[in-house]
Design a protein around this motif. Structure first.
Motif, PDB file in Angstrom:
ATOM      1  N   GLU A  10      -7.790  13.853  -2.131  1.00  0.00           N
ATOM      2  CA  GLU A  10      -7.944  13.610  -0.617  1.00  0.00           C
ATOM      3  C   GLU A  10      -8.277  12.513  -0.267  1.00  0.00           C
ATOM      4  N   ASP A  11      -8.336  11.621  -1.219  1.00  0.00           N
ATOM      5  CA  ASP A  11      -8.783  10.060  -0.801  1.00  0.00           C
ATOM      6  C   ASP A  11      -7.800   9.189  -0.424  1.00  0.00           C
ATOM      7  N   ASP A  12      -7.583   8.624   0.757  1.00  0.00           N
ATOM      8  CA  ASP A  12      -6.694   7.642   1.167  1.00  0.00           C
ATOM      9  C   ASP A  12      -6.656   6.585   0.235  1.00  0.00           C
TER      10      ASP A  12
ATOM     11  N   LEU B 281      -3.878   5.951  -1.947  1.00  0.00           N
ATOM     12  CA  LEU B 281      -2.428   5.589  -1.594  1.00  0.00           C
ATOM     13  C   LEU B 281      -2.244   4.150  -0.958  1.00  0.00           C
TER      14      LEU B 281
ATOM     15  N   TYR C 193      -3.100  13.187   2.351  1.00  0.00           N
ATOM     16  CA  TYR C 193      -3.308  11.791   2.869  1.00  0.00           C
ATOM     17  C   TYR C 193      -3.210  11.859   4.481  1.00  0.00           C
TER      18      TYR C 193
END
Length: 341
Positions: free
Chosen positions: A67-69, A72, A21
């Protein structure tokens, strides 16, 4: 080896899960709050944020690269009027609130921030101004001691600060302290140059735990296990009560001025951050690391913080390019590294 190549070759086989992230700024400290199993507190130069990681990152059961912010979530946050150089997290009774102790960079005050369980906000509760000046970095607490934290002063003394009632308990030490940790309500382990002392606050007694010829760079303790990393790149696991210390030699980059290490509650393993990697050492396998996380060596410029989940084999690490990685390794990868060591 490029980052994409590493992700889909080494990472797929060595990790249960790997989350990558981007943060708004580089993290100075990362700590699990303890309110939930996925909640993480991040301290940057001018702000503190409480984040919620995807549950599949903390409790991963199969190899997955995330890898997808958007995964988060920001639970709450606050802007700091005065920059802080480190963070201490205290979980209050009932697990409804998390209290963050932030010593200011100038050393003249400590700010106390508290989460609000009712509306998920983070607010500055009060500021503790003190004299003499608090030494940098040395503020710590313990999950089992939720009503107090301790801090080391420039006058070679330790102050225990109760949060539920006024008053400060202060007791002297020897040389200036370089590391400090609260083990339970009455016991503090403190590093004084090249020796480590165990202080009984209530009895006013001190006893040596470990001594060496090289100054200690970092320390982490849990239960009766104490990990010490010295300036000569040696890592030792001490049994605090029995003074038993198997020796671990760290090969690679020199220990930096501010080293980062973290341990789980079991304390039989330790995560040590080098310039571009995080190495896992095991007290039952003296020698080299049993696992090494290389994710930051492809995108980061130096690891700035590392934290170990209190109940799961999940480690979070941050780098100077505002990157945050949460990872859990495959047990087979640990076993393979142990045989190689």
């Amino acid at each position: 080896l490029a980052m994409d190549d590493w992700l889909f070759t080494t990472a797929v086989s060595d990790y249960t899960v790997l989350g990558i992230y981007d943060l708004p700024a580089s993290a100075r400290a990362v700590q699990w709050t303890g309110r939930t199993g996925t909640e993480l507190a991040v301290l940057a130069d001018d702000q503190i944020q409480v984040l919620s990681l995807p549950e599949k990152v903390v409790l991963g059961s199969k190899c997955e690269v995330l890898e997808d912010d958007r995964d988060l979530d920001i639970v709450c946050g606050g802007l700091l009027a005065h920059p802080a150089h480190t963070m201490c997290t205290i979980l209050t009774s009932g697990h409804e609130h998390a209290l963050f102790v932030l010593p200011r960079v100038d050393g003249y005050a400590i700010d106390l921030w508290r989460t609000n369980a009712h509306d998920d906000t983070l607010q500055l509760e009060r500021t503790w101004e003190h004299s003499p000046t608090i030494t940098r970095v040395h503020v710590t607490s313990n999950a089992a001691v939720s009503d107090a934290f301790i801090a080391a002063t420039t006058l070679s003394s330790i102050q225990r600060v109760p949060l539920s009632r006024p008053g400060v308990v202060s007791f002297p030490t020897g040389p200036p302290l370089t590391a400090l940790q609260l083990l339970d309500a009455s016991t503090v382990v403190a590093v004084e140059g090249s020796r480590t002392m165990l202080h009984d606050i209530r009895a006013g007694l001190a006893a040596p735990v470990a001594a060496g010829e090289t100054a200690i760079a970092a320390m982490a303790a849990c239960g009766d296990v104490l990990w010490l990393l010295d300036r000569s790149r040696r890592l030792r696991a001490w049994d605090i009560r029995a003074a038993h210390a198997p020796l671990h030699d760290i090969a690679g980059p020199e220990v930096r001025e501010e080293a980062h290490i973290a341990i789980p509650r079991a304390a039989d393993q330790v995560a040590v951050a080098t310039e571009t990697s995080v190495r896992i050492y095991d007290a039952t396998h003296p020698g080299g690391p049993v696992f090494e996380h290389l994710g930051h060596s492809y995108e980061g410029e130096g690891i700035t913080a590392v934290g170990w989940h209190p109940t799961e084999p999940c480690v979070v690490s941050a780098d100077a390019t505002s990157g945050l990685q949460a990872w859990m390794w495959e047990p087979s990868a640990i076993r393979a590294a142990s045989r190689q060591a």
